[in-house]
Design a protein around this motif. Structure first.
Motif, PDB file in Angstrom:
ATOM      1  N   ASP A 141       0.703  -1.085  -0.134  1.00  0.00           N
ATOM      2  CA  ASP A 141      -0.058   0.026  -0.006  1.00  0.00           C
ATOM      3  C   ASP A 141       0.918   1.339  -0.044  1.00  0.00           C
ATOM      4  O   ASP A 141       2.065   1.112   0.012  1.00  0.00           O
ATOM      5  CB  ASP A 141      -1.046  -0.029   1.374  1.00  0.00           C
ATOM      6  CG  ASP A 141      -0.108   0.065   2.532  1.00  0.00           C
ATOM      7  OD1 ASP A 141       0.824   0.378   2.670  1.00  0.00           O
ATOM      8  OD2 ASP A 141      -0.822  -0.403   3.482  1.00  0.00           O
ATOM      9  N   SER A 142       0.200   2.390  -0.177  1.00  0.00           N
ATOM     10  CA  SER A 142       0.946   3.825  -0.034  1.00  0.00           C
ATOM     11  C   SER A 142       1.805   4.168   1.074  1.00  0.00           C
ATOM     12  O   SER A 142       2.417   5.121   1.230  1.00  0.00           O
ATOM     13  CB  SER A 142       0.141   4.790  -0.538  1.00  0.00           C
ATOM     14  OG  SER A 142      -0.946   5.084   0.097  1.00  0.00           O
ATOM     15  N   GLU A 143       1.395   3.329   2.300  1.00  0.00           N
ATOM     16  CA  GLU A 143       2.355   3.822   3.446  1.00  0.00           C
ATOM     17  C   GLU A 143       3.208   2.800   3.789  1.00  0.00           C
ATOM     18  O   GLU A 143       4.072   3.049   4.885  1.00  0.00           O
ATOM     19  CB  GLU A 143       1.152   3.320   4.708  1.00  0.00           C
ATOM     20  CG  GLU A 143      -0.222   4.207   4.566  1.00  0.00           C
ATOM     21  CD  GLU A 143       0.324   5.954   4.339  1.00  0.00           C
ATOM     22  OE1 GLU A 143       0.912   6.277   5.186  1.00  0.00           O
ATOM     23  OE2 GLU A 143      -0.385   6.659   3.545  1.00  0.00           O
ATOM     24  N   HIS A 144       3.625   2.164   2.748  1.00  0.00           N
ATOM     25  CA  HIS A 144       4.858   0.949   3.320  1.00  0.00           C
ATOM     26  C   HIS A 144       5.919   1.019   1.950  1.00  0.00           C
ATOM     27  O   HIS A 144       5.397   1.282   0.742  1.00  0.00           O
ATOM     28  CB  HIS A 144       4.269  -0.098   3.263  1.00  0.00           C
ATOM     29  CG  HIS A 144       3.657  -0.467   4.646  1.00  0.00           C
ATOM     30  ND1 HIS A 144       2.254  -0.291   4.783  1.00  0.00           N
ATOM     31  CD2 HIS A 144       4.353  -0.870   5.889  1.00  0.00           C
ATOM     32  CE1 HIS A 144       1.902  -0.386   6.083  1.00  0.00           C
ATOM     33  NE2 HIS A 144       2.923  -0.924   6.638  1.00  0.00           N
ATOM     34  N   GLU A 145       7.066   0.763   2.404  1.00  0.00           N
ATOM     35  CA  GLU A 145       8.162   0.731   1.400  1.00  0.00           C
ATOM     36  C   GLU A 145       8.667  -1.001   1.487  1.00  0.00           C
ATOM     37  O   GLU A 145       8.465  -1.264   2.638  1.00  0.00           O
ATOM     38  CB  GLU A 145       9.237   1.656   1.466  1.00  0.00           C
ATOM     39  CG  GLU A 145       8.559   3.048   1.121  1.00  0.00           C
ATOM     40  CD  GLU A 145       9.632   4.189   1.490  1.00  0.00           C
ATOM     41  OE1 GLU A 145       9.459   5.227   0.729  1.00  0.00           O
ATOM     42  OE2 GLU A 145      10.448   3.978   2.240  1.00  0.00           O
ATOM     43  N   ILE A 146       9.617  -1.166   0.760  1.00  0.00           N
ATOM     44  CA  ILE A 146      10.200  -2.367   0.847  1.00  0.00           C
ATOM     45  C   ILE A 146      11.640  -2.482   1.506  1.00  0.00           C
ATOM     46  O   ILE A 146      12.574  -1.305   1.497  1.00  0.00           O
ATOM     47  CB  ILE A 146      10.622  -3.112  -0.625  1.00  0.00           C
ATOM     48  CG1 ILE A 146      11.177  -4.414  -0.466  1.00  0.00           C
ATOM     49  CG2 ILE A 146      11.683  -2.132  -1.464  1.00  0.00           C
ATOM     50  CD1 ILE A 146      11.114  -5.112  -1.851  1.00  0.00           C
ATOM     51  N   ALA A 147      11.883  -3.123   2.344  1.00  0.00           N
ATOM     52  CA  ALA A 147      13.231  -3.257   2.985  1.00  0.00           C
ATOM     53  C   ALA A 147      13.754  -4.745   3.125  1.00  0.00           C
ATOM     54  O   ALA A 147      12.903  -5.461   2.558  1.00  0.00           O
ATOM     55  CB  ALA A 147      13.112  -2.870   4.642  1.00  0.00           C
ATOM     56  N   MET A 148      14.783  -5.108   3.175  1.00  0.00           N
ATOM     57  CA  MET A 148      15.368  -6.275   3.249  1.00  0.00           C
ATOM     58  C   MET A 148      15.963  -6.724   4.581  1.00  0.00           C
ATOM     59  O   MET A 148      16.782  -5.961   5.029  1.00  0.00           O
ATOM     60  CB  MET A 148      16.502  -6.233   1.961  1.00  0.00           C
ATOM     61  CG  MET A 148      17.148  -7.545   1.925  1.00  0.00           C
ATOM     62  SD  MET A 148      18.529  -7.728   0.745  1.00  0.00           S
ATOM     63  CE  MET A 148      19.915  -6.940   1.867  1.00  0.00           C
ATOM     64  N   GLY A 149      15.495  -7.909   5.130  1.00  0.00           N
ATOM     65  CA  GLY A 149      16.099  -8.299   6.215  1.00  0.00           C
ATOM     66  C   GLY A 149      17.190  -9.279   6.268  1.00  0.00           C
ATOM     67  O   GLY A 149      17.235  -9.982   4.954  1.00  0.00           O
ATOM     68  N   PHE A 150      18.259  -9.265   7.077  1.00  0.00           N
ATOM     69  CA  PHE A 150      19.287  -9.990   6.927  1.00  0.00           C
ATOM     70  C   PHE A 150      19.005 -11.433   7.596  1.00  0.00           C
ATOM     71  O   PHE A 150      18.636 -11.353   8.710  1.00  0.00           O
ATOM     72  CB  PHE A 150      20.588  -9.324   7.533  1.00  0.00           C
ATOM     73  CG  PHE A 150      20.806  -8.094   6.970  1.00  0.00           C
ATOM     74  CD1 PHE A 150      21.555  -8.158   5.749  1.00  0.00           C
ATOM     75  CD2 PHE A 150      20.696  -6.783   7.536  1.00  0.00           C
ATOM     76  CE1 PHE A 150      21.819  -6.742   4.864  1.00  0.00           C
ATOM     77  CE2 PHE A 150      21.000  -5.588   6.669  1.00  0.00           C
ATOM     78  CZ  PHE A 150      21.754  -5.634   5.554  1.00  0.00           C
ATOM     79  N   THR A 151      19.345 -12.395   6.916  1.00  0.00           N
ATOM     80  CA  THR A 151      19.094 -13.735   7.538  1.00  0.00           C
ATOM     81  C   THR A 151      20.201 -14.211   8.164  1.00  0.00           C
ATOM     82  O   THR A 151      21.467 -13.873   7.822  1.00  0.00           O
ATOM     83  CB  THR A 151      18.610 -14.623   6.447  1.00  0.00           C
ATOM     84  OG1 THR A 151      19.817 -15.052   5.387  1.00  0.00           O
ATOM     85  CG2 THR A 151      17.520 -14.177   5.694  1.00  0.00           C
ATOM     86  N   GLY A 152      19.889 -14.843   9.488  1.00  0.00           N
ATOM     87  CA  GLY A 152      21.103 -15.730  10.036  1.00  0.00           C
ATOM     88  C   GLY A 152      21.743 -14.438  10.939  1.00  0.00           C
ATOM     89  O   GLY A 152      22.861 -14.667  11.509  1.00  0.00           O
TER      90      GLY A 152
END
Length: 154
Positions: free
Chosen positions: A73-84
């Motif tokens: 939706d227009s209130e969120h952006e993408i981010a990447m979580g680091f695994t491990g």
């Protein structure tokens, strides 16, 4: 053997150039995924066996990022979580590759600090997350749109 089993040389060549992909969801109303969409012409033009591991991983990551963002939706952006690890998340601002085997993510962490992750394709684990925008008055950044636009041209 029936006539349906016969393929032309061009059909056989095309079949070897197309990647194998699939997905199964428990929810029949689940949104379309990157695995089920046709490859953009810019990606499909070069056969997979002619791509380095880095290029092929880079192209598929772009498809996943773009598909993920299409569902935000227009209130969120993408981010990447680091695994491990306990490194937190990186708000994706760019992605690149360096043949034959390196993928690089550019962005900012939770504190706004410039961050870059350089990763070997054999160690690639990416968790895509929807995170609230840092500046509510500004439209959400959609990195997937910028990344995929080079691939949609014929």
């Amino acid at each position: 053997m029936s006539g349906e089993d016969i393929s032309t040389a061009a059909e056989l060549h095309e079949a070897t150039a197309l990647p194998c992909a699939g997905v199964v969801h428990a929810d029949p109303k689940a949104p379309e995924t990157a695995e089920t969409k046709p490859l953009p012409p810019g990606i499909a033009r070069k056969p997979v066996e002619q791509k380095s591991a880095a290029q092929w991983a880079y192209e598929r990551l772009i498809l996943y990022i773009n598909n993920f963002e299409e569902q935000l939706d227009s209130e969120h952006e993408i981010a990447m979580g680091f695994t491990g690890g306990e490194a937190g998340v990186l708000r994706i601002e760019g992605i690149g590759y360096f043949d034959p085997d390196i993928i690089t993510f550019y962005g900012r962490d939770d504190d706004g600090t410039r961050t870059q992750l350089v990763q070997h394709v054999s160690q690639l684990n990416v968790l895509l997350q929807a995170v609230p925008k840092t500046e509510p008055e500004i439209p959400p950044r959609r990195i997937g749109f910028h990344l995929v636009r080079d691939f949609v041209t014929t």
